[in-house]
Design an enzyme around this catalytic site. Structure first.
Site, PDB file in Angstrom:
ATOM      1  N   GLY A 111       0.824  -1.196   0.000  1.00  0.00           N
ATOM      2  CA  GLY A 111       0.000   0.000   0.000  1.00  0.00           C
ATOM      3  C   GLY A 111       0.853   1.239   0.000  1.00  0.00           C
ATOM      4  O   GLY A 111       2.077   1.181  -0.156  1.00  0.00           O
ATOM      5  N   GLY A 112       0.196   2.382   0.208  1.00  0.00           N
ATOM      6  CA  GLY A 112       0.905   3.649   0.164  1.00  0.00           C
ATOM      7  C   GLY A 112       1.934   3.803   1.261  1.00  0.00           C
ATOM      8  O   GLY A 112       2.880   4.559   1.125  1.00  0.00           O
TER       9      GLY A 112
ATOM     10  N   GLY B  39       3.459   1.005   2.968  1.00  0.00           N
ATOM     11  CA  GLY B  39       4.368  -0.096   3.197  1.00  0.00           C
ATOM     12  C   GLY B  39       3.899  -1.411   2.634  1.00  0.00           C
ATOM     13  O   GLY B  39       3.007  -1.471   1.791  1.00  0.00           O
TER      14      GLY B  39
ATOM     15  N   VAL C  79       2.813  -5.519   3.603  1.00  0.00           N
ATOM     16  CA  VAL C  79       2.352  -6.451   4.624  1.00  0.00           C
ATOM     17  C   VAL C  79       2.828  -7.841   4.239  1.00  0.00           C
ATOM     18  O   VAL C  79       2.603  -8.303   3.116  1.00  0.00           O
ATOM     19  CB  VAL C  79       0.816  -6.428   4.761  1.00  0.00           C
ATOM     20  CG1 VAL C  79       0.362  -7.464   5.798  1.00  0.00           C
ATOM     21  CG2 VAL C  79       0.333  -5.041   5.165  1.00  0.00           C
TER      22      VAL C  79
ATOM     23  N   ASP D 134     -10.175   6.240   7.150  1.00  0.00           N
ATOM     24  CA  ASP D 134      -9.947   5.682   5.813  1.00  0.00           C
ATOM     25  C   ASP D 134     -10.740   4.386   5.637  1.00  0.00           C
ATOM     26  O   ASP D 134     -10.206   3.374   5.188  1.00  0.00           O
ATOM     27  CB  ASP D 134      -8.455   5.436   5.578  1.00  0.00           C
ATOM     28  CG  ASP D 134      -8.107   5.379   4.091  1.00  0.00           C
ATOM     29  OD1 ASP D 134      -8.891   5.916   3.279  1.00  0.00           O
ATOM     30  OD2 ASP D 134      -7.059   4.815   3.745  1.00  0.00           O
TER      31      ASP D 134
END
Length: 673
Positions: A28-29, A31, A33, A146
């Site tokens: 994602g923006g 990092g 996972v 979010d």
């Protein structure tokens, strides 16, 4: 932080010498996972790391580190079945690693990409679970900021889980976003936060998260986002100025989604009302009607900690795996054309606008009606429309009366108010059982047990059963509550009473009433058995001590022992896990709670046995119900005088720490004068 292996997460890539990164699950923006294995506890976990060094400038990297640190703190405060759990947080060399429970990485967004849209029934079930997690987030004082399909994942049994709190905010958190930086995803951002350049945005509230949930549900059931544009700026313009396109497949979800997508946050559908509507569409029959309170979910005269739509929800029956129905829309009935008009949140008319597929009927006497006036059965009235509803309600009341409810009213004295004056008791009689909030992870006091009647056992459970029996209930059901949400669960009528190691404090007495105390505990410490140099509170200066966020033990340590390094968590169970793992040096709370955990790990943990403060446990009740409070006090007195209090104590608590707890006696009933 990495020992061996390759940067792409190959074999033997370790974080902190403990978590073996196996394969990336998503990027994602902020990092990556990873799927990982916890070598110390032997379990699969998910590990979130920031983007690799050099990918962004140092200022942005530092900002992301602070966001990741704040994300971990935010999630750790919550502890709810529909919110991802944080197991560990590791910081080193300007990097933050967040270790979380592993769930299915296939998000709701992935499902929508593959299937286009979901049926209304399935959408409602997912929305109900996400809303319950979101209400837990708000009850802990956290804003997600979010909510979107990408951040909704699922456990193996199909339960929805809300995750990715990278831009969450909570009371006391420093602002880390730079001036004019957009916080959130444009198409899901609430209109009050989409301010034109040069203007200051309005302060985010829980209502903004509810808007994002509304957008998510619209997209899920319709297969398209309600607000779109070729650039982020045009998307924000559409959110601010445009109405969402008419829905085609929403079926009975129409009043819910339209109520959540009201531009003005103060007029937006509340979280409590949204949950009622989702329960109706999801075909989840309410397990228990609650006291008949106003739309804001509070009994008259109480204050809400949020201005709009906070709370934690019921953790009632699991809706099970989420499979779509045979029909394309999942509609439970025809939609009334009148439902196309936007409901006015907080209005009784907003509920009726859905026609035959609307929410449970909210008609009935107002809270200001004569206290002796029976409250109509809300669940029954929701299924019976027209004159038959009141006839059925009248018959139900006659059945209750002839069953002997009026005999229970003899518990109140002739000089005091009648038990019929208690809105809580009237609602409990209506549903046919008492609903009690308890803890689920405190050995000896209150813990889940598949073998026990009602699924729980312990000293607190015995007290709760005694109170229920004294009030005339053969059936009592237990609802797990956490430390942060107890006052809210009471004030919104989600539970009738709370018996959950609930310490009586002056601050809490401003929002709830207490009966008791029924037990007095001492605050103590649990430490590793090998730590022989720790014998009291003075020996823990500079050490990491774990306790529960928002608890009285945390407040006492913070003010009276500032040299102790506090490590707050969402539950004491998480604290004990960290103590066993060596990430904290001690756990502090009431000695009887610690004794239960020590009994589970007798060779690894040690109870100091040097309490430095005391806690009085009381039964929590709604404010302003003196007759119910008096009856609960009578139940506690009877439990003590009959000898059942001592029998339960000897069965559940004394064996946990025979030396430390041997001389405990029943306390005086200082809250029952």
């Amino acid at each position: 932080m990495r020992n061996g292996g390759t940067p792409d997460g190959g074999p033997h890539t370790l974080v902190d010498g403990r978590y073996e990164l196996q394969r990336p699950l998503g990027r994602g923006g902020m990092g990556v996972v990873w799927e990982a294995y916890d070598n110390r506890l032997g379990r699969q976990v998910a590990v979130k790391e920031l983007l690799f060094r050099g990918a962004v400038d140092p200022d942005t990297q530092a900002q992301w580190v602070e966001r990741a640190r704040r994300e971990a703190r935010a999630i750790a405060r919550i502890g709810h079945e529909h919110v991802v759990a944080v197991h560990d947080v590791i910081e080193a060399d300007g990097q933050v690693w967040i270790v979380m429970e592993q769930v299915n990485p296939r998000s709701l967004a992935d499902q929508l990409q593959e299937r286009g849209r979901l049926a209304a029934l399935q959408t409602a079930r997912i929305g109900l679970e996400v809303l319950r997690g979101l209400r837990a987030v708000h009850a802990a004082g956290v804003l997600h900021r979010d909510v979107k399909p990408h951040n909704i994942l699922f456990r193996r049994d199909g339960r929805a889980v809300l995750m990715d709190f990278g831009i969450a905010t909570f009371e006391g958190a420093a602002q880390v976003t730079r001036l004019h930086e957009l916080v959130g995803t444009p198409r899901y951002l609430a209109p009050e936060l989409c301010t034109p350049q040069g203007r200051s945005p309005r302060e985010a509230t829980p209502a903004a998260d509810l808007w994002s949930l509304g957008v998510t549900l619209y997209e899920t059931v319709e297969g398209r986002a309600p607000f779109r544009g070729p650039t982020p700026y045009e998307v924000l313009e559409a959110v601010r100025e445009d109405e969402p396109p008419p829905m085609e497949y929403c079926g009975p979800l129409r009043p819910l989604i339209e109520g959540l997508l009201v531009k003005e946050p103060l007029e937006r559908l509340t979280a409590q009302r949204a949950e009622q509507l989702l329960q109706h569409v999801a075909q989840e029959t309410p397990q228990y009607p609650t006291a008949f309170y106003p739309e804001d979910g509070r009994p008259p005269g109480t204050e809400s900690p949020w201005s709009v739509g906070d709370s934690v929800t019921s953790t009632g029956a699991d809706t099970g795996p989420l499979e779509p129905p045979d029909d394309a829309t999942g509609s439970t009935g025809p939609t009334d054309p009148a439902a196309g008009s936007r409901p006015s949140a907080g209005s009784a008319d907003s509920a009726d606008s859905a026609g035959s597929s609307g929410p449970p009927d909210s008609s009935g006497p107002s809270p200001s009606a004569d206290p002796g006036t029976p409250v109509p059965p809300r669940g029954l009235a929701a299924r019976l429309r027209g004159p038959r509803a009141w006839a059925a309600a009248a018959v139900a009341l006659v059945v209750l009366v002839t069953a002997g409810w009026f005999t229970v009213d003899r518990l109140s004295t002739s000089a005091g108010p009648s038990l019929d004056s208690s809105a809580t008791l009237r609602a409990a009689r209506e549903r046919g059982f008492l609903l009690v909030g308890v803890k689920g992870d405190q050995p000896g006091l209150s813990e889940r047990s598949a073998q026990a009647a009602g699924g729980f056992r312990g000293f607190d459970i015995d007290i709760a059963r005694a109170v229920a029996k004294h009030l005339g209930f053969d059936t009592v059901r237990f609802e797990v509550v956490n430390t942060q949400s107890r006052e809210y669960r009471l004030s919104t009528g989600q539970v009738d009473l709370i018996v959950a190691s609930y310490s009586i404090t002056q601050e809490r007495k401003e929002s709830v009433d207490f009966a008791g105390p029924y037990y007095v505990a001492g605050q103590d410490f649990l430490v590793p058995a090998r730590s022989t140099g720790v014998n009291g509170v003075a020996d823990l200066d500079g050490h990491k001590v774990c306790t529960v966020q928002g608890s009285t033990p945390e407040a006492r340590l913070r003010t009276e022992y500032p040299r102790i390094v506090l490590e707050p968590r969402a539950s004491y169970g998480l604290c004990v896990t960290d103590l066993l793992a060596g990430t904290v040096d001690a756990v502090s709370t009431d000695d009887v709670i610690l004794a239960g955990y020590r009994a589970q790990h007798p060779s690894e943990l040690r109870l100091l046995g040097a309490p430095f403060a005391s806690e009085q446990y009381g039964v929590g009740l709604h404010r302003g119900e003196p007759a119910l409070r008096a009856a609960v006090c009578d139940a506690i007195r009877d439990e003590i005088s009959s000898g059942r209090w001592k029998s339960s104590y000897d069965t559940y608590l004394k064996p946990l720490a025979p030396k430390e707890l041997a001389d405990q006696l029943p306390p005086d009933q200082t809250e029952c004068g």
